[in-house]
Each structure stands twice: as structure tokens, then as C-alpha cells.
Design a protein around this motif. Structure first.
Motif, mmCIF file in Angstrom:
data_model
loop_
_atom_site.group_PDB
_atom_site.id
_atom_site.type_symbol
_atom_site.label_atom_id
_atom_site.label_comp_id
_atom_site.label_asym_id
_atom_site.label_seq_id
_atom_site.Cartn_x
_atom_site.Cartn_y
_atom_site.Cartn_z
ATOM 1 N N MET A 149 0.871 22.073 0.238
ATOM 2 C CA MET A 149 0.073 20.906 -0.033
ATOM 3 C C MET A 149 0.511 19.941 -0.848
ATOM 4 O O MET A 149 0.723 20.136 -1.919
ATOM 5 N N LEU A 150 0.787 18.845 -0.176
ATOM 6 C CA LEU A 150 1.482 17.978 -0.846
ATOM 7 C C LEU A 150 0.655 16.605 -1.099
ATOM 8 O O LEU A 150 0.002 15.919 -0.107
ATOM 9 N N ILE A 151 0.146 16.226 -2.389
ATOM 10 C CA ILE A 151 -0.925 15.220 -2.617
ATOM 11 C C ILE A 151 -0.251 14.212 -3.453
ATOM 12 O O ILE A 151 0.507 14.092 -4.562
ATOM 13 N N VAL A 152 -0.504 12.987 -3.069
ATOM 14 C CA VAL A 152 0.168 11.837 -3.300
ATOM 15 C C VAL A 152 -0.861 10.904 -3.905
ATOM 16 O O VAL A 152 -1.919 10.530 -3.085
ATOM 17 N N ASP A 153 -0.805 10.516 -5.249
ATOM 18 C CA ASP A 153 -2.015 9.767 -5.886
ATOM 19 C C ASP A 153 -1.867 8.239 -5.750
ATOM 20 O O ASP A 153 -0.849 7.332 -5.456
ATOM 21 N N ASP A 154 -2.886 7.657 -5.257
ATOM 22 C CA ASP A 154 -3.113 6.224 -5.061
ATOM 23 C C ASP A 154 -2.226 5.628 -3.624
ATOM 24 O O ASP A 154 -1.991 4.476 -3.800
ATOM 25 N N LEU A 155 -2.176 6.541 -2.853
ATOM 26 C CA LEU A 155 -1.296 6.212 -1.561
ATOM 27 C C LEU A 155 -2.122 5.716 -0.337
ATOM 28 O O LEU A 155 -2.978 6.281 0.100
ATOM 29 N N ASN A 156 -1.895 4.197 -0.246
ATOM 30 C CA ASN A 156 -2.416 3.712 0.950
ATOM 31 C C ASN A 156 -1.575 3.884 2.289
ATOM 32 O O ASN A 156 -0.705 4.655 2.255
ATOM 33 N N ASP A 157 -1.863 2.890 3.358
ATOM 34 C CA ASP A 157 -0.959 3.078 4.307
ATOM 35 C C ASP A 157 0.088 2.557 4.303
ATOM 36 O O ASP A 157 1.024 2.248 5.436
ATOM 37 N N TRP A 158 0.901 2.081 3.072
ATOM 38 C CA TRP A 158 2.145 1.646 3.002
ATOM 39 C C TRP A 158 3.205 2.685 3.409
ATOM 40 O O TRP A 158 4.122 2.793 2.447
ATOM 41 N N VAL A 159 3.322 3.332 4.391
ATOM 42 C CA VAL A 159 4.189 4.384 4.983
ATOM 43 C C VAL A 159 4.756 3.842 6.225
ATOM 44 O O VAL A 159 3.969 3.396 7.188
ATOM 45 N N GLY A 160 6.123 4.207 6.222
ATOM 46 C CA GLY A 160 6.368 3.752 7.704
ATOM 47 C C GLY A 160 5.846 4.290 9.023
ATOM 48 O O GLY A 160 5.493 3.437 9.988
ATOM 49 N N ALA A 161 5.496 5.691 9.273
ATOM 50 C CA ALA A 161 4.792 6.047 10.258
ATOM 51 C C ALA A 161 3.167 5.425 10.295
ATOM 52 O O ALA A 161 2.952 5.308 11.399
ATOM 53 N N MET A 162 2.758 4.983 9.343
ATOM 54 C CA MET A 162 1.512 4.311 9.562
ATOM 55 C C MET A 162 1.597 2.607 9.699
ATOM 56 O O MET A 162 0.426 2.133 10.137
ATOM 57 N N GLY A 163 2.687 2.119 9.640
ATOM 58 C CA GLY A 163 3.036 0.696 9.720
ATOM 59 C C GLY A 163 2.044 -0.187 8.983
ATOM 60 O O GLY A 163 1.776 -1.174 9.395
ATOM 61 N N GLY A 164 1.753 0.119 7.705
ATOM 62 C CA GLY A 164 0.817 -0.399 7.036
ATOM 63 C C GLY A 164 1.564 -1.615 6.258
ATOM 64 O O GLY A 164 1.090 -2.605 5.678
ATOM 65 N N HIS A 165 2.984 -1.633 6.129
ATOM 66 C CA HIS A 165 3.723 -2.551 5.511
ATOM 67 C C HIS A 165 5.044 -2.672 5.984
ATOM 68 O O HIS A 165 5.705 -1.737 6.162
ATOM 69 N N PRO A 166 5.361 -3.992 6.588
ATOM 70 C CA PRO A 166 6.831 -4.062 7.340
ATOM 71 C C PRO A 166 7.927 -3.710 6.647
ATOM 72 O O PRO A 166 9.092 -3.084 6.817
ATOM 73 N N ASN A 167 7.775 -3.808 5.056
ATOM 74 C CA ASN A 167 8.897 -3.447 4.190
ATOM 75 C C ASN A 167 8.940 -1.855 3.811
ATOM 76 O O ASN A 167 9.750 -1.680 2.711
ATOM 77 N N SER A 168 8.174 -1.111 4.264
ATOM 78 C CA SER A 168 8.201 0.307 3.686
ATOM 79 C C SER A 168 9.232 0.955 4.019
ATOM 80 O O SER A 168 9.829 0.850 5.385
#
Length: 454
Positions: free
Chosen positions: A1-20
Motif C-alpha cells: 500500500m503506497l500512500i502519497v501525502d497531499d496528492l491531487n490529480d496532477w499525475v500523467g494517468a489522470m491528465g490533471g496537468h499537462p506538465n505532469s
């Protein structure tokens, strides 16, 4: 189980930000089920993690603010008789190990067989803040320190990686809690170099975004310790903050990669489930905030990826799910008996068919009797004073237009309100909240004293 603190959707797979740039999280998403509409039980680390690990909603426990890990059992009868997620696996024959930030501070005493420790605070810091001079806050941004090896997350990743190299004669439950991208947004320079400021896109921002929300919404989302977007624009720091957050996400992605690579090269590669989640989302300028702690989409939505053993095909589900659903889902995936105290939903039907019929909504609670109800199309918010917000994501994904008072949406509100919790426990006296004047008063009324957290 990998827990990431304060992570929004700015990851490539979610397309939350084009510069991710998150190749390792993206790789995991391509091998499992990515939930694009996953939401935290609370938009704050302490209550969100307490909810996930107990399987109980914040409205059931009254844990609405930060709480000492070892006080969770003292809150009420529900928490006193609950078994933490790790304890449930331990009871059923699993070896359990953890490192880093799993609960809010670290772990509850005895909740894991082995604990690799958690760095006090959020990593090395310069002698004085680089950008943000506000006292009593970790918020700051800029390159620091020089090497990845100086970061607590580096130690955590390698601690878990070493555990995966060992021989285990029992099934195991391991949890690794990473600190970034929690503030301060300090990571080595090379991660900033991945995201040149001149190439960055800024998030959608509307200056008068809060004019159509209730007064209570402004009160409970007012956190003077963090900069406002107005301040960031006037001081030329908006792009620098966006760069620092992206750099922090890319850094933690590389730490995730260390663990995933260790698993892939281990003897457990084909019989180990992997789940990755952030404890809540984060505003990066939207609604005039660089913060969590609101009931809007940016603060509640977070990545959730579940990869069952041996699965290697990508699936995407847009169904509304909650991190509260993790406990019953992992128990079911591993063939353990159902824990009848769990209040979340079993997500395994969506692992088999990501488009399966799903009648549930995701609920996020922020303080007593303040709730957001998220479905595939709508976000409905009702506050403790009865005031409301409603956003139609089909036409307003940025949540710029509150249509709660539009008669055309009255029936929609009535249906969404059926998902609101029927129980709203009072603030527990063990819960402390000091970054917001409105909630500080609430916790003091509940009997909390300054000495509680000293």
C-alpha cells in the motif's frame, strides 16, 4: 500500500496537468484499475487517514480535525472496538510492516509488527524559508536539499524495498507513507529542472470565484497560513509554486518507482496486490487557494489505483468511490472474512467491470455536519447551517457556477441529499484544529485544550 501525502490529480494517468511527469505511477495505472472519481473521507490528513484505517466515516467518529494517532481508540465506542486495517490482516495471519506517514503522525502503537519510523516534520529545511515567511506553517517552495538521499521519502522507499528482498514465510501487508508533495515543496534542483517555469500551464482560475458561495464556505476554507492566488499573482510566484508542486510530485513518483521496481524483481511479483492512493486533493490556485481543507473538487479528489495480483491490463472507472472503500475492498481481494464494522463499499465489482452498475456516491466530510456528495455528474454540498452549493460537472467541471438556488436543479438536490450521513457525531475532544479560526472555536467548544497537543 503506497500512500502519497497531499496528492491531487496532477499525475500523467489522470491528465490533471499537462506538465505532469509521473512515469512510475502511470505504469502502475496501466497495469491495474484507475479510479478517476475517487474522493477522500475528509479533506485533511488526520481525519482522512483515521477514517481509512478504521473503516469508519468521520461523521461516525467525530474525528474532523487532526488527532494523535494513539488517541483514535479513545474517541468513542466505535473506534474503541474497531480493528485497524493492518490489525485485521494481522489477525488473519499476515505479517505487517510500515514506514513513514501512514496514520497522521506515524502509526498507532502496535498496529503493525514492524515500523521503520517516520521523519519528524516534513523533511530537511533551509535555515530560513525561501519564499513564504508566514510563521507556524510548513508552506514554502524552492530547490532544497541537494540530493534525493537527504529526503525522508528516500529512506522510506528503500526500507520497504529491503523488506521485499527478504524471505517471508507468511503473507504480508506492507504500507509505505510518502511525505511529498506535502509542503514544504522542497526537493532537489533536478526535479525543478524537469519542469521549466517558462513552459508551465497555470490552472484555471477565476478571480471572483467565491462570490456565489455561502458565507460559511468562505469561513471554513479560510486558512491564512497559506498564500492566496491573488498574492501569488501580485508577487510573481504563481508559476514558481506550480513548478514546485510538479517537482515534488515527480520526486515522489521516483520514490514510488523504487518500491515498484523492488517488488517486480522479487519473488512476490506475481502474488502481491498493489494499491496507491493520496489522502486527499489540493488546490493549486483554484478558488484563490493553495491548500486542502475545503469541500470542493480540488480538495476532495485524489488518485486511487488498485492492481490485483497478476493483473497487467489497464482499466479506468469513472464511478464515484471513496477511500473509505479501501478497507472492505482489500479484505475481499485477499479472501478474508468481511469486517461487519466497515462503513465503506466493496469495490471488487468495479475491479471486475469498471463500468458495472454503481448506485453509491462518494461522501467527504469537513467538520461536523458539513458534507459534499459526489456522483458521476454532480457535486452537492450542504453545510451545518443548511446552506448549499451544487455544481453540474457536465457543464461546469471547474465548479465556477453554484446552481443550488436554480429551480431547475431542485429535484437533483433532493436526490443527492438522500446520500447525506444520518449520523453526525459531535467533535471529539481529542481532535485539534488550529489553522482556521472557525474550526478552532468548534474544537474548543468540544472541550479540546491547548495542552492536548503539547
Amino acid at each position: 500500500m503506497l500512500i502519497v501525502d497531499d496528492l491531487n490529480d496532477w499525475v500523467g494517468a489522470m491528465g490533471g496537468h499537462p506538465n505532469s511527469k509521473t512515469p512510475n505511477i502511470d505504469k502502475l495505472a496501466n497495469q491495474g484499475t484507475l479510479f478517476t472519481n475517487a474522493h477522500a473521507p475528509a479533506p485533511l490528513c488526520g481525519p482522512s487517514r483515521a477514517s481509512i484505517m478504521t473503516g469508519l466515516a468521520p461523521s461516525t467518529t467525530g474525528i474532523y480535525g487532526h488527532i494523535r494517532d494513539n488517541d483514535i481508540r479513545k474517541v468513542n465506542d466505535k473506534t474503541a472496538h474497531s480493528q485497524f486495517l493492518s490489525e485485521y490482516f494481522k489477525q488473519h495471519g499476515y505479517y505487517t510492516a510500515a514506514v513513514g506517514k501512514v496514520f497522521h503522525e506515524a502509526i498507532v502503537d502496535g498496529s503493525f509488527d514492524d515500523f521503520g519510523g517516520r521523519h519528524k516534520g516534513f523533511g530537511p529545511a533551509p535555515a530560513k524559508n525561501l519564499k513564504w515567511a508566514q510563521a507556524k506553517t510548513s508552506t514554502d517552495w524552492g530547490p532544497f536539499p541537494e540530493r534525493d538521499e537527504q529526503m525522508p521519502d528516500f529512506e522510506s522507499a528503500h526500507w520497504i524495498a529491503n523488506k521485499l528482498k527478504q524471505q517471508h514465510d507468511k503473507p504480508f501487508f506492507m504500507a509505505c507513507g510518502f511525505l511529498r508533495p506535502h509542503v514544504p515543496w522542497h526537493v532537489p534542483q533536478k526535479w525543478f529542472d524537469l519542469h521549466p517555469v517558462k513552459d508551465l500551464y497555470l490552472p484555471p482560475y477565476m478571480r471572483d470565484d467565491l462570490q456565489d458561495v455561502p458565507e460559511i464556505a468562505r469561513l471554513i476554507s479560510d486558512h491564512p497560513m497559506m498564500p492566496t492566488t491573488k498574492w501569488a499573482l501580485e508577487n510573481g510566484e504563481y508559476r514558481n509554486i506550480v513548478q514546485a508542486y510538479l517537482a515534488s510530485v515527480s520526486f515522489v513518483d521516483s520514490m514510488v518507482g523504487i518500491v515498484l521496481d523492488a517488488l517486480e524483481s522479487s519473488q512476490y511479483a506475481n502474488n502481491t496486490a498493489v494499491v496507491l492512493w493520496g489522502d486527499h486533493g489540493y488546490h493549486l490556485g483554484e478558488k484563490d487557494k493553495f491548500a486542502k481543507m475545503t469541500l470542493w473538487e480540488r480538495a476532495t479528489r485524489t488518485p486511487l489505483i488498485i492492481k490485483p495480483p497478476k493483473q497487467s491490463n489497464k482499466q479506468v472507472s469513472h464511478k464515484p468511490v471513496s477511500l473509505l472503500d479501501l478497507y472492505p475492498t482489500l479484505v475481499k481481494m485477499c479472501g478474508l472474512p468481511e469486517n461487519l464494522n466497515n462503513e465503506g463499499q466493496d469495490l471488487t465489482p468495479l475491479l471486475h467491470n469498471p463500468n458495472a452498475p454503481w448506485q453509491h456516491a462518494a461522501i467527504t466530510t469537513y467538520g461536523e455536519n458539513n458534507h459534499a456528495v459526489k456522483t458521476e455528474r454532480y457535486r452537492y454540498i450542504r453545510y451545518e447551517d443548511g446552506s448549499e452549493e451544487l455544481y453540474d460537472h457536465q457543464v461546469d467541471k471547474e465548479e465556477w457556477r453554484n446552481v443550488a438556488n436554480d429551480p431547475a436543479y431542485q429535484k437533483v438536490k433532493t436526490e443527492l441529499a438522500k446520500h447525506l450521513p444520518h449520523v453526525n457525531e459531535k467533535w471529539t475532544k481529542y481532535s485539534a484544529y488550529r489553522s482556521n479560526a472557525y474550526f478552532s472555536q468548534k474544537t474548543k467548544e468540544a472541550g479540546w485544550q491547548e495542552t492536548h497537543n503539547k
